[in-house]
Every structure is written in C-alpha cells, then in structure tokens.
Design an enzyme around this catalytic site. Structure first.
Site, PDB file in Angstrom:
ATOM      1  CG  ASP B  93      -1.951   1.262   0.891  1.00  0.00           C
ATOM      2  OD1 ASP B  93      -2.094   1.709   0.178  1.00  0.00           O
ATOM      3  OD2 ASP B  93      -2.998   0.974   1.917  1.00  0.00           O
ATOM      4  CB  CYS B  96      -0.687   3.125   3.694  1.00  0.00           C
ATOM      5  SG  CYS B  96      -1.901   2.818   4.962  1.00  0.00           S
ATOM      6  CG  PHE B 202      -9.622   4.697  10.712  1.00  0.00           C
ATOM      7  CD1 PHE B 202      -9.691   5.857  11.172  1.00  0.00           C
ATOM      8  CD2 PHE B 202      -8.427   3.857  11.271  1.00  0.00           C
ATOM      9  CE1 PHE B 202      -8.518   6.613  11.900  1.00  0.00           C
ATOM     10  CE2 PHE B 202      -7.333   4.728  11.873  1.00  0.00           C
ATOM     11  CZ  PHE B 202      -7.411   6.084  12.220  1.00  0.00           C
ATOM     12  CG  HIS B 326       1.871   5.335   7.558  1.00  0.00           C
ATOM     13  ND1 HIS B 326       1.026   5.563   8.633  1.00  0.00           N
ATOM     14  CD2 HIS B 326       1.408   4.301   7.076  1.00  0.00           C
ATOM     15  CE1 HIS B 326      -0.285   4.861   8.552  1.00  0.00           C
ATOM     16  NE2 HIS B 326      -0.114   4.279   7.357  1.00  0.00           N
ATOM     17  CG  ASN B 327       3.246   1.660   4.135  1.00  0.00           C
ATOM     18  OD1 ASN B 327       3.868   1.751   5.172  1.00  0.00           O
ATOM     19  ND2 ASN B 327       2.335   0.715   3.486  1.00  0.00           N
ATOM     20  N   GLY B 376      -4.318   4.966  16.700  1.00  0.00           N
ATOM     21  CA  GLY B 376      -4.435   3.809  17.466  1.00  0.00           C
ATOM     22  C   GLY B 376      -5.388   3.001  16.965  1.00  0.00           C
ATOM     23  CG  HIS B 401       2.841   2.848  11.095  1.00  0.00           C
ATOM     24  ND1 HIS B 401       3.269   1.681  11.694  1.00  0.00           N
ATOM     25  CD2 HIS B 401       2.056   2.371  10.226  1.00  0.00           C
ATOM     26  CE1 HIS B 401       2.473   0.584  11.312  1.00  0.00           C
ATOM     27  NE2 HIS B 401       1.751   0.986  10.531  1.00  0.00           N
ATOM     28  N   GLY B 402       1.745   3.536  14.093  1.00  0.00           N
ATOM     29  CA  GLY B 402       0.362   3.155  14.813  1.00  0.00           C
ATOM     30  C   GLY B 402       0.679   2.242  15.778  1.00  0.00           C
ATOM     31  N   GLY B 404      -0.012  -1.290  15.928  1.00  0.00           N
ATOM     32  CA  GLY B 404       0.533  -2.531  15.780  1.00  0.00           C
ATOM     33  C   GLY B 404      -0.152  -3.712  16.038  1.00  0.00           C
TER      34      GLY B 404
END
Lengths: 139, 478
Positions: B93, B96, B202, B326-327, B376, B401-402, B404
């Site tokens: 992705d 992303c 989301f 973030h990718n 999150g 990035h989040g 996980g």
C-alpha cells in the site's frame, strides 16, 4: 485424496494451505480459497465465465501470478469465481476457465480485501500423497 | 549472536545475528512491548541490514511486527552511490498515510448528532471490499492525477490550495511517470479513487482528550474537547498493482545484478539501475494517487459536516492540520558522521518526523517541527506528535506509525465470539459502522498493542514529542 484448502493467519495477514493430489488441484483449490476469503461463494450464482492465461518462469511464480491475476480481476471488474477448471498446466504456462459472478454489494457479503498474493514464506512442495502449497496474502 | 538491550527504549540486533549484516539493527522498544516482539520480525530487521549500501543501521519502531521482507515499522536508508531501492521496503500500500482535520466544533456539539454524522459519512465515502468510488476517471484523468496528486484533486474542486501547504511534500512528488504504469494498475485505479478500502483503514471523528504541549497545540490550532477528523488510507488497488508488478521486475533484477538476498521479498535493484529508476517513478505515481485519495475523502467529509451541522465552511473551520505518508521511499538529506549526505530512506509502517527548522516544513510549522499523526485502534486513542532534532540525528527523522497488531484476525474473531463489539464501543461512547462482515471483530481494541505504550517509547527515546491525544467518537471502517 480430495483436494482442499484451509485458511490460517499470521499477525497481520492471512494465508492458505492447499492440499491436492496433483498440481492442477493445487492451482484450482488456491483460486477457490482466494475467492472464499473475499466473499461467501457457496450461494453465489454463475453469470459469467472467464478464460485466463498466465505465463511465468517456474511453478512458484506461476502460482503467485495466477492468484494476483484473480486479485486484479476482482479489483478491476468485480469478478468472483465459484468454479475453476484448469485446462492446461506446465511449468511456464497455465490456462484456466472460471465460472462466477460480478460482485454486488447488495447480494454478496464483504470479506477480506486482498492487496496481493506474496512470495513471503511461499511453499509448493511434493508430499508422499500429493502436493501442498502455502501462500500468504497481504491484506 | 543474541539481541542486546542498549537502554530502556532501545535494543540492538548485533552484526552476526544473521549472516552478511553490514550494519547493526536498532529496535525502539521497552520491556512492556518486548513481550510482543516476534522472532521473525527481529530476523527481518537483521535481513534488511544485509542489503547493499545500507547506512548506519536497520531501524524498527515500537509498533514493529512481521511483514513481507521488511518488518512493518522498519526504516532503512541507502546510499545513492551503491545502495538499493526495494518495493518491499515501501509495502504494497504505497503512501498509506494519515491526515488530520481540525474544526471549530467541540464534542458537546457533536455527540448529539454523532449517529447521523456516521451514517452520512459512511454513505458519502465508499468503503469495504468491492466498493467503487464516485469518480469515474478517464485514462487522461488518471494520468493527471498520477502527476499532480492532491493538487489534481484541488484543481478539480476537491478542497483548497491551503490544504496542499499542510500536506507532506505539498501533496505530490515530482517526476512520477505515467508511461511506466501497467494497464492493470490503470484498470484497478480507475474506480477506486476516493474510496477508503478495508482492513485497518478508517475515517474517525475524534475529540482532543489531552494536550501535552500547549504552545505546539496552539500552533496546530488544537484545543481541549475540540472535534477533529482523522483519515487513514492509501493508494488502493492502484498502488497494490504497482507493487505486485515491480516485485516481479525486481526479482529479475536480483538475478541480473547478482544481489544475494536472505529472503525473496527483499527483491531490490541497485539505485543507479534502470529498474530502480522505473520503480521510483512508478512509486511516485502511486504516492500521488494516495494523496489525491485522502484529499477527495477529506473534501466529502467537509461537505458531510456542512450538511449535518448546517454550518458554513468558515464557521466549521475544518482546516487540514497535516497529512503524512507512512509507506514510502524518499531521497532526503541527512548528516552522517558530520557529513551531509543524500540517501533514499525507506519507511514501511514508519512516519517521517522532521525537526523544527527543517527546510521541507511549511512556514507555519518551522518553529515547532513536523506534525506526526499516529492512529491507535478504534477504542482507545490516537496521537499528534512532533519531529525532533534527536530523531533527525538518530533514526533518519523517523518515528512509529500506529499501534501494531498483537492478535491475528482469527484470534480476534475467536475472542469476539458471543460479544457485540459494536455495543461494547457504544457503551464507551464510540459509534462505529463497518462494511465488512467481520471487520469489527478483527479490528477490536484487544487485537492491537496499546497505542499509549507505543507512543511512550518514541517520546521517551526522544525521536518524537507528544502534543495531544485524541479520543474516538465515531468510526467508519471498511
């Protein structure tokens, strides 16, 4: 031995273990497995047929290219297969016929969105009784 | 060789952990999160350290988990002379990313209308498996979109010029090349622009629950109880197809250039090769597609708010705070051993976090540093962070990035059996709507690490700085 598939998952993604007597079984069941992840294909009608040709350098790449072709068909046209018939299979080439339908949000459930079939931990092995493949999908 | 704890927030994967490592691996992790650290993921950090031209270290962030070739949460920079570029270091992705929109509304104004808002947004913004976007793009539209990214969207009426100033790289990368894009990618991209996708993507309505840095929050236009909207999505089937296409091209390049790889998914090409040039130009097209996607979705979000609250854009004040990828892989300038160098930095599930004063930051954020947006899970919280000088010096200006994942999909579905995740979230004051048959179970809070733990590590390691915590009120999932 009846050919079949089972799904398994890793932390972030999803995979298929496919068992079959012949390589044709493996390619056929891997496709059915993929379609089953996307939606419930049991009650799906058959309204269209596609003929697919794939080329690659070896069986492993052929398997990945085949599954990625099916991901592409779903993403571009919404086509989902229910029955798969392998017409020809060699190390470099696959020809198959797929009967299925076009995805309709009103009729079909929404399962997993598959980005691609990957080479990660890919296995295509000959066992005593036939073949086994392990494929991981990026979702 | 075993991994070695350096300090409370870092462990080292020493040279020798796998054969052929050129540099060590560094994983930002504390003892709480180390419990979840998978051996496969550590090996992937080590495998990346074997690639030609890697600089300093193979890094991973505290939200690390096993990916394809590169771990999710990985950061690796390669020399522009003898380094490589790898599609696996970017991911399927491409671009992303996350964007955050502020508003003038406070949570008390939004809570009474949250159900309507969630309904309207889920109607206006297509999501889930098999969904099609409202835009029907011609081949020429797609070409323009690939070249101009979010700028294309703004030029076509989806948003304002000002949005571009608040987007990483101004919402598009130059030198994308539409002629390198396969017919298949064109096909997959045609009907998916302006769609959310599925899985962990989301659209979330949130409020500012806590502020840690008042000065920075003021500069970002954030205040307590204020309502914000976060959008997390990427380049959809268009980017996935480009990655699929180039994994094959790179597999051939690996043979052609005799590169030794411990894992087939690390397929890469020397940075100066034709294959690398082509991948970078195609990746940029996908990155631009993703920026346009988030821009269009934000535009329809603003329209939905206008409809539901019957307010003008000026009164709503829905300005874009920032948009981060973030990718992605980008050529950047860094200082190594006191010398300025250029490197191609791969971030796969890691966010760029540039410090105050960095020339790539928009004027308004020059003093505070780059805003970093960390989503999150749908039941806990998201964070706004800032890039730091320390992060720039240490981790190529990168952070997490989040949250996980910790549970696989089936584990999550099993644990959710007999429960109504929707109801549980409603009891917490969070209204959710999802398109997929099992999305809510797969995406429930327990399936993820606690974002608070992840953020504590990057904040304590000083590779980023906390500004605010956001709590969900309404969530639209694919």
């Amino acid at each position: 031995m009846q050919a079949f598939f089972e799904t398994f998952d890793t932390t972030g993604d999803v995979g298929l273990n496919v068992y079959g007597k012949t390589l044709e079984n493996i390619f056929q069941q891997a496709a059915i497995g993929l379609f089953s992840l996307i939606t419930d294909i049991k009650n799906m009608e058959i309204n269209a047929t596609k003929k697919i040709k794939i080329r690659a350098d070896d069986y492993e790449s052929l398997l990945i290219n085949w599954l990625n072709e099916l991901v592409f068909l779903f993403d571009s046209e919404g086509f989902i297969g229910k029955r798969v018939k392998i017409l020809e299979l060699t190390e470099k080439k696959l020809i198959a016929l797929i009967d299925g339908d076009f995805f309709d949000e009103k009729k079909h459930s929404k399962g997993v969105l598959i980005k691609a079939a990957t080479y990660h931990k890919l296995k295509l092995e000959r066992k005593n009784t036939g073949w086994k493949a392990t494929i991981l999908f990026d979702i | 060789m075993n991994i070695r704890r350096i300090d409370k927030y870092r462990i080292e994967v020493p040279i020798g952990y796998v054969d052929g490592m050129r540099v060590p691996g560094i994983i930002y992790i504390d003892e709480i999160l180390e419990k979840y650290l998978e051996e496969d993921a550590i090996r992937q950090v080590a495998n990346v350290a074997t690639l030609p031209g890697i600089i300093k270290a193979s890094y991973a962030m505290p939200d690390i988990h096993t990916g394809y070739g590169f771990a999710i949460g990985g950061v690796a920079a390669f020399d522009l002379e003898d380094g490589v570029v790898s599609p696996g270091g970017v991911g399927y992705d491409i671009n992303c990313g996350v964007r955050l929109v502020r508003s003038n509304l406070v949570k008390e104004e939004v809570i009474p209308k949250i159900r309507t808002l969630v309904e309207v947004l889920s109607y206006e913004i297509p999501s889930g498996v098999g969904s099609k976007g409202k835009l029907k793009l011609s081949k020429n539209d797609e070409r323009q979109l690939m070249l101009k990214g979010a700028k294309w969207a703004v030029e076509n009426g989806f948003g304002e010029e000002d949005d571009l100033l608040h987007t990483e790289s101004g919402g598009y990368l130059e030198d994308a090349d539409p002629s390198l894009i396969s017919e298949k990618a064109y096909e997959r991209g045609r009907s998916q622009q302006g769609t959310l996708g599925s899985g962990n993507h989301f659209l979330e309505i949130q409020y500012v629950e806590e502020i840690y840095d008042k000065k920075a929050a003021d500069a970002l236009g954030l205040f307590p109880d204020q309502v914000t909207v976060m959008i997390h999505t990427g380049s959809r089937g268009f980017g996935h197809q480009i990655c699929t296409d180039f994994i094959e091209i790179m597999a051939r390049a690996v043979k052609k250039y005799n590169i030794f790889l411990p894992d087939r998914e690390l397929a890469c090409a020397p940075i100066k090769s034709e294959e690398a040039r082509q991948y970078i130009a195609a990746m940029k097209a996908a990155a631009n597609y993703a920026w346009a996607n988030r821009q269009c979705i934000m535009h329809w979000t603003r329209e939905s708010f206008m409809k539901v609250f019957e307010m003008s854009p000026r009164d709503l004040g829905m300005k874009l705070i920032y948009d981060v990828a973030h990718n992605i892989a980008k050529v950047e300038e860094h200082i190594i051993d006191g010398k300025k160098i250029k490197a191609i930095v791969h971030r796969k599930g890691a966010t760029r976090a540039f410090p105050p004063g960095h020339p790539e930051l928009p004027e308004i954020y020059k003093n505070i540093g780059q805003p970093v947006l960390i989503p999150g899970d749908m039941g806990r919280a998201s964070y706004v962070l800032l890039g730091t000088k320390e992060g720039m010096e240490e981790s190529f200006g990168s952070t997490c990035h989040g949250a996980g994942r910790v549970l696989s999909r089936h584990q999550a579905i099993r644990q959710a059996k007999g429960r109504s995740i929707k109801k549980e979230l409603e009891d917490e004051g969070i209204i959710v709507k999802s398109a997929g048959r099992e999305t809510l179970a797969e995406e429930m809070s327990e399936a993820y690490k606690d974002i608070n733990n992840v953020v504590e590590v990057v904040a304590n390691a000083k590779i980023s700085k906390k500004v605010a915590r956001l709590r969900p009120l309404g969530v639209i999932k694919g």
